[in-house]
Design an enzyme around this catalytic site. Sequence first.
Site, PDB file in Angstrom:
ATOM      1  N   LYS A   1       0.836  -1.207   0.000  1.00  0.00           N
ATOM      2  CA  LYS A   1       0.000   0.000   0.000  1.00  0.00           C
ATOM      3  C   LYS A   1       0.871   1.257   0.000  1.00  0.00           C
ATOM      4  O   LYS A   1       0.383   2.362   0.218  1.00  0.00           O
ATOM      5  CB  LYS A   1      -0.925   0.009   1.222  1.00  0.00           C
TER       6      LYS A   1
ATOM      7  N   HIS B   1      24.618 -10.920   4.689  1.00  0.00           N
ATOM      8  CA  HIS B   1      23.779 -11.984   5.222  1.00  0.00           C
ATOM      9  C   HIS B   1      24.561 -12.601   6.388  1.00  0.00           C
ATOM     10  O   HIS B   1      25.036 -13.730   6.309  1.00  0.00           O
ATOM     11  CB  HIS B   1      23.517 -13.016   4.111  1.00  0.00           C
TER      12      HIS B   1
END
Lengths: 307, 152
Positions: free
Chosen positions: A80, A129
């Site tokens: 959104k 990572h």
Amino acid sequence: MKNKSLVSISDYSRDEILKVLELAALFEARPNRPLLRDKVVASLFFEPSTRTRLSFETAINRLGARVIGFTDSSSSSTTKGETLKDTIKMVSNYADLIVMRHPLEGSARYASEQARVPVINAGDGANQHPTQTLLDLYSIKKTQGTLDNLNIYMVGDLKYGRTVHSLLMALSHFNPTFYFVAPKELAMPREYKIFLKERGIPFYEQFEMGKLDQADILYMTRVQKERFSDPMEYERVKNAYVLRNAMLAGTRDKLRVLHPLPRVNEIHVDVDSNPKAYYFEQAENGVYTRMGIIAAIMGLEAELTNN
Amino acid sequence: MPKQKQLQVSAIENGTVIDHIPAASLFYVIAILGLDQIPNQTTFGANLDSHKFGKKAIIKVADKFFERDEINKISLVAPHAKLNIIRGYEVVEKRDVTIPDEVVGIVKCFNPKCVTNNEGVLTRFRVEDKEDLALKCHYCEKITSRDELQMV
Ligand SMILES: [Zn+2]
């Protein structure tokens, strides 16, 4: 380490790395320790990564905490148009710790600056990572008994492979010798070679694996066709970076083959039954390592080492 | 001192003259220092002849004295700039600019996948190499070099 975010492997010193690995070993010996029964951990996967998410959520559950979050951004408010900042601000009102994977590079560092609670980076694009690196280190320490003075072979895509870059930086605390085996187009980038030279860490570059009799760790990575500007070049070199069982004859007893998984064809299936193949156990170690990381950040160290 | 240059630097009573700006960097310097936002009387000269650069630019700002941190921001686009501090029509001090250790909010990260280029985050770099200019992004950890340098 308590309350400190883990964004990049360079956020941890040598001692902090060793501390996490120590805690991970305690969890491996006894995995179910619900020490975080009253805590909520947010698991925010802005891009899907089933493997990493399941490993984290297993670690969180074994520690007894509750998990909230989403598994990819199409089911979250970000579709959104909510900014990353707003999502992080909202979530840090609810959770005691945030685990986050996001496709944008640097997103985890930014989130750690916006959040009121610590953030663990579960992958920010092609950048970092660090929990993968710590589980690699855990696997190395467990199989070799030490992290010090090892001969580390890194094979395959050393240019784009973020796991090898982070592992290289982390191992630089432990006096390693590196052997980089890669095609010219996928060679270890200059910045990492400068990093090693500045620290006086020896490394050798070669196009083929050659004799592996001095290797302690063989760290394999995927060589992807898309990485080559010339597809013919890929066809020419691809077989040089595939490990077959016969190539492990005459290697050290302690040698172990690691791979961040998933593999494509760079490790032939005939290696799987060799006791030196360690990549499946390596993945399992991820749960204990992530428990160790969470425990260190949530300040459980004293509680764990006292019983 | 050549006559023309003397005229250029002595035309204000009090303030700062920034000389030896590469002509192409003039508008960056104006933007970085926010000279388009201040009420002070300001004069720009562009494409002046220079022995060092071919074409240079010059800026004169009346009644303005820059803090060192503030002026060092222009070092990325005008590394050889010279500051002349003017009081009572006299040059009372000359200063060079130096490249700072950290660059905040001036330069764009060259990495299109960087969070700063997608989420409206203020950029922040550590200057790893001042000679060849290597700016390491605080967020994505990639190096932006001189060839890739773009202002925000
Ligand atoms: Zn960046």
